[in-house]
Scaffold this active site. Structure first.
Site, PDB file in Angstrom:
ATOM      1  CB  THR A 193      -0.964  -0.037   1.241  1.00 18.98           C
ATOM      2  OG1 THR A 193       0.115   0.195   2.490  1.00 18.98           O
ATOM      3  CG2 THR A 193      -1.747  -1.053   1.392  1.00 18.98           C
ATOM      4  CD  GLU A 251      -5.315  -2.095   1.466  1.00 19.18           C
ATOM      5  OE1 GLU A 251      -5.570  -1.664   0.674  1.00 19.18           O
ATOM      6  OE2 GLU A 251      -4.607  -1.353   2.493  1.00 19.18           O
ATOM      7  CE  LYS A 290     -13.829  13.329  13.050  1.00 21.42           C
ATOM      8  NZ  LYS A 290     -12.611  12.458  13.170  1.00 21.42           N
ATOM      9  CD1 TRP A 306     -17.418  14.239  11.545  1.00 20.33           C
ATOM     10  CD2 TRP A 306     -17.404  12.320  10.474  1.00 20.33           C
ATOM     11  NE1 TRP A 306     -17.086  13.183  12.308  1.00 20.33           N
ATOM     12  CE2 TRP A 306     -16.997  12.027  11.666  1.00 20.33           C
ATOM     13  CE3 TRP A 306     -17.562  11.257   9.274  1.00 20.33           C
ATOM     14  CZ2 TRP A 306     -16.672  10.697  12.046  1.00 20.33           C
ATOM     15  CZ3 TRP A 306     -17.342  10.003   9.795  1.00 20.33           C
ATOM     16  CH2 TRP A 306     -16.659   9.797  10.999  1.00 20.33           C
TER      17      TRP A 306
HETATM   18  P1  AMP Z   1      -4.987   2.446  -3.556  1.00 19.44           P
HETATM   19  O1  AMP Z   1      -4.899   1.032  -2.534  1.00 19.44           O
HETATM   20  O2  AMP Z   1      -3.551   3.046  -3.608  1.00 19.44           O
HETATM   21  O3  AMP Z   1      -5.591   2.175  -4.781  1.00 19.44           O
HETATM   22  O4  AMP Z   1      -5.766   3.370  -2.489  1.00 19.44           O
HETATM   23  C1  AMP Z   1      -7.236   2.947  -2.287  1.00 19.44           C
HETATM   24  C2  AMP Z   1      -7.720   4.156  -1.710  1.00 19.44           C
HETATM   25  O5  AMP Z   1      -8.060   5.175  -2.883  1.00 19.44           O
HETATM   26  C3  AMP Z   1      -9.141   4.049  -1.262  1.00 19.44           C
HETATM   27  O6  AMP Z   1      -9.235   3.569   0.218  1.00 19.44           O
HETATM   28  C4  AMP Z   1      -9.713   5.230  -1.426  1.00 19.44           C
HETATM   29  O7  AMP Z   1      -9.609   6.224  -0.385  1.00 19.44           O
HETATM   30  C5  AMP Z   1      -9.205   5.929  -2.796  1.00 19.44           C
HETATM   31  N1  AMP Z   1      -9.780   5.695  -4.001  1.00 19.44           N
HETATM   32  C6  AMP Z   1     -10.077   4.965  -4.718  1.00 19.44           C
HETATM   33  N2  AMP Z   1     -10.816   4.928  -5.727  1.00 19.44           N
HETATM   34  C7  AMP Z   1     -11.747   6.009  -5.363  1.00 19.44           C
HETATM   35  C8  AMP Z   1     -12.774   6.711  -5.792  1.00 19.44           C
HETATM   36  N3  AMP Z   1     -13.478   6.351  -7.006  1.00 19.44           N
HETATM   37  N4  AMP Z   1     -13.225   7.768  -5.221  1.00 19.44           N
HETATM   38  C9  AMP Z   1     -12.724   8.199  -4.018  1.00 19.44           C
HETATM   39  N5  AMP Z   1     -11.757   7.528  -3.459  1.00 19.44           N
HETATM   40  C10 AMP Z   1     -11.021   6.490  -4.220  1.00 19.44           C
END
Ligand code: AMP
Length: 542
Positions: A185, A330, A439, A444
């Site tokens: 990650t 994940e 906040k 929120w």
């Molecule tokens: P990653 O594992 O690097 O792809 O990051 C995952 C995170 O990206 C998610 O938990 C979200 O916070 C953000 N994310 C992915 N897709 C979207 C989306 N379509 N809209 C908003 N946030 C997103």
């Protein structure tokens, strides 16, 4: 009584067997890192992956070994994944946009034994390799004629590495729960955490991903994953593409608007996928130079929230359907897709765009719920937001070496760290990362919702919203803007643009203009860095 059906393990290399047998002549076209376009097909990709597996096996690599790749999307990278999988080893994708020390940390954590690397990143690897004692061999994804001068030890070109094997080899047989791939990650806070996919999770996830309400892939498609294979398991395209038998168009290192436009149109791509920043670049390129997208039918946008203005431009100006997707490393990574259910089939124009701002609904294989901080489930009323939790056969059960255990509970619910609401038809909408939510007076405010609206202002190139300390309300939103070249909108015009579109108490207290908004290695707005950059900012006294 047990059922009487065959126990056919779900193994990733069976996917390329299927593609090679039933769609063997289907094209795999790449913009090579060396420059020219390269054309091959699934039958040849499988044959060369088999040669690679045989060579790795001969060199003593096999089940459980971590083998890293640091590469663009090309046919060689695809072959590398399948070769590694077919010998029972674990492909470990590295993101070259991370800092060298972070990459070295990740490689040491995974104890990578071999690295397959593109020419682009050889200089970077010269810095990293000496810090990774487990690394035994480096294979440069090119031929002998293009091998660079390098200080690296134990280096060989990919073409000569596989040429020493004749491909007379059989894939290794495995339990379907065997580790198949690793991806860390992004780790915006703390050390990165390793996600470990299984053969089974990758196959099930690809089967879910290509369904009609997801990517809707078929053998008639020409799929271009612009999203790199090193970002969140390549959004499964290396598996869902060959599984569906579609042609694959691999953009290599050409990530700018002009290169993307060229390959999209030249190769008649019908479906493509990437983060919003890529599509902003393409749309800005087309705004400036003109052009049309006659073959492109669908564009999958995810990784961060897809601004309404991007959806509108693709659909109204170019006739391309936008598929908004949400997921996480994940989750293999696809979690939800915003396709239109019958309940919403009547929506048109602005109302349809309102729907498409949502991240959508999950496929079979993903369960989701929203809870409050005490783990009480919250209603699906499209208003109440809470922590988004998920589980399913392609969702992590833990991180490598047991890190981040607090994100998993006894019933396997994984806390995504996202905050969302869900509507009565099961459409989820992310309102924030838990740590970015603003906040204000105990309530929120969603930073993402304000950002999405602000970026629709015609003079705005990019927008971010962060919470800034406020003596009365705890925190209040601050709107941070990068303006388009040659434009200079006033603060007032930006705030007026938001007026009426969000609740009055959500209105940002101020606007600041910056030259650049910091991004993470996967192209998301980096709120931690932005907050740091603006740490001396204080709201004007009312
Ligand atoms: P990653 O594992 O690097 O792809 O990051 C995952 C995170 O990206 C998610 O938990 C979200 O916070 C953000 N994310 C992915 N897709 C979207 C989306 N379509 N809209 C908003 N946030 C997103």
């Amino acid at each position: 009584m047990l059922g009487m059906m065959q126990d056919w393990p779900l193994l990733c290399h069976k996917v390329i067997d299927h593609a090679a047998t039933y769609h063997g002549q289907r094209e795999v076209v790449s913009r090579s890192v060396e420059g020219p376009f390269h054309r091959t097909n699934y039958a040849q990709v499988r044959g060369r992956a088999m040669q690679l597996a045989q060579r790795l096996d001969r060199d003593g690599y096999g089940v459980g070994d971590r083998i890293a790749t640091m590469a663009w999307n090309t046919w060689r990278h695809l072959e590398t994944w399948y070769g590694i999988l077919g010998v029972g080893s674990i492909y470990h994708t590295l993101n070259p946009r991370l800092f060298p020390d972070q990459i070295a940390w990740i490689m040491n954590d995974a104890e990578d034994r071999v690295l397959f690397v593109d020419l682009t990143f050889v200089k970077l690897v010269e810095v990293i390799a000496p810090k990774v004692p487990s690394l035994e061999r480096i294979v440069i994804l090119t031929d002998d004629a293009h091998m660079p001068e390098t200080s690296l030890q134990n280096v060989v070109s990919y073409e000569s590495y596989i040429a020493e094997a004749d491909g007379d080899f059989a894939w290794v047989d495995l339990d379907e729960r065997t580790a198949a791939g690793m991806c860390y990650t992004s780790g915006t806070t703390g050390d990165p955490k390793g996600v470990v996919y299984t053969h089974r999770s990758n196959v099930l996830h690809a089967m879910a991903a290509l369904q009609p309400d997801m990517l809707n892939l078929s053998s008639r498609d020409r799929l271009m994953p612009v999203v790199p294979l090193f970002h969140a398991n390549g959004w499964s395209t290396a598996f869902s593409g060959p599984m569906s038998g579609c042609a694959m168009v691999m953009p290599g290192a050409g990530m700018d608007g002009a290169s993307i436009y060229e390959i999209l149109t030249q190769e008649k791509v019908t479906i493509t996928a990437a983060v919003p920043t890529i599509w902003l670049m393409l749309l800005q390129h087309m705004e400036k130079h003109g052009g049309s997208l006659p073959d492109l039918k669908r564009v999958v946008i995810g990784g961060s929230a897809c601004p309404r203005a991007i959806t509108q431009a693709f659909q109204d100006t170019y006739g391309v359907e936008v598929i908004h997707a949400w997921g996480m490393t994940e989750m293999s990574p696809l979690g939800t897709i915003c396709s239109v259910k019958p309940e919403y089939a009547h929506l048109e124009g602005a109302d349809k765009l309102d729907l498409q701002v949502k991240q959508g609904h999950p496929p079979f294989t993903v369960e989701m719920k929203i809870t409050d901080d005490e783990n009480q489930e919250l209603p699906w009323d499209a208003k109440t937001f809470g922590r988004l939790k998920v589980r399913g056969p392609a969702v992590s059960s833990s991180y490598y070496k047991g890190r981040g255990a607090e994100q998993f509970d006894a019933e396997n619910w994984f806390d995504t760290g996202d905050v969302a609401h869900v509507d009565p038809h099961g459409y989820m909408q992310i309102t924030d990362r838990a740590k970015d939510v603003i906040k204000s007076g105990g309530e929120w405010i969603s930073s993402i919702e304000i950002e999405n609206l602000a970026v629709g202002h015609p003079e705005v190139a990019e927008a971010a919203v962060i919470g800034v300390a406020h003596p009365k309300w705890d925190e209040r939103p601050l709107l941070v803007i990068v303006v388009k070249e040659g434009q200079s909108p006033s603060k007032q015009s930006l705030l007026e643009f938001l007026e009426g579109k969000i609740a009055h108490w959500w209105m940002p207290n101020d606007v600041v203009f910056v030259d650049e908004i910091p991004h993470t290695a996967t192209g998301k707005i980096q709120k931690t860095a932005l907050r740091e950059q603006l740490r001396d900012y204080a709201f004007p006294i009312d």
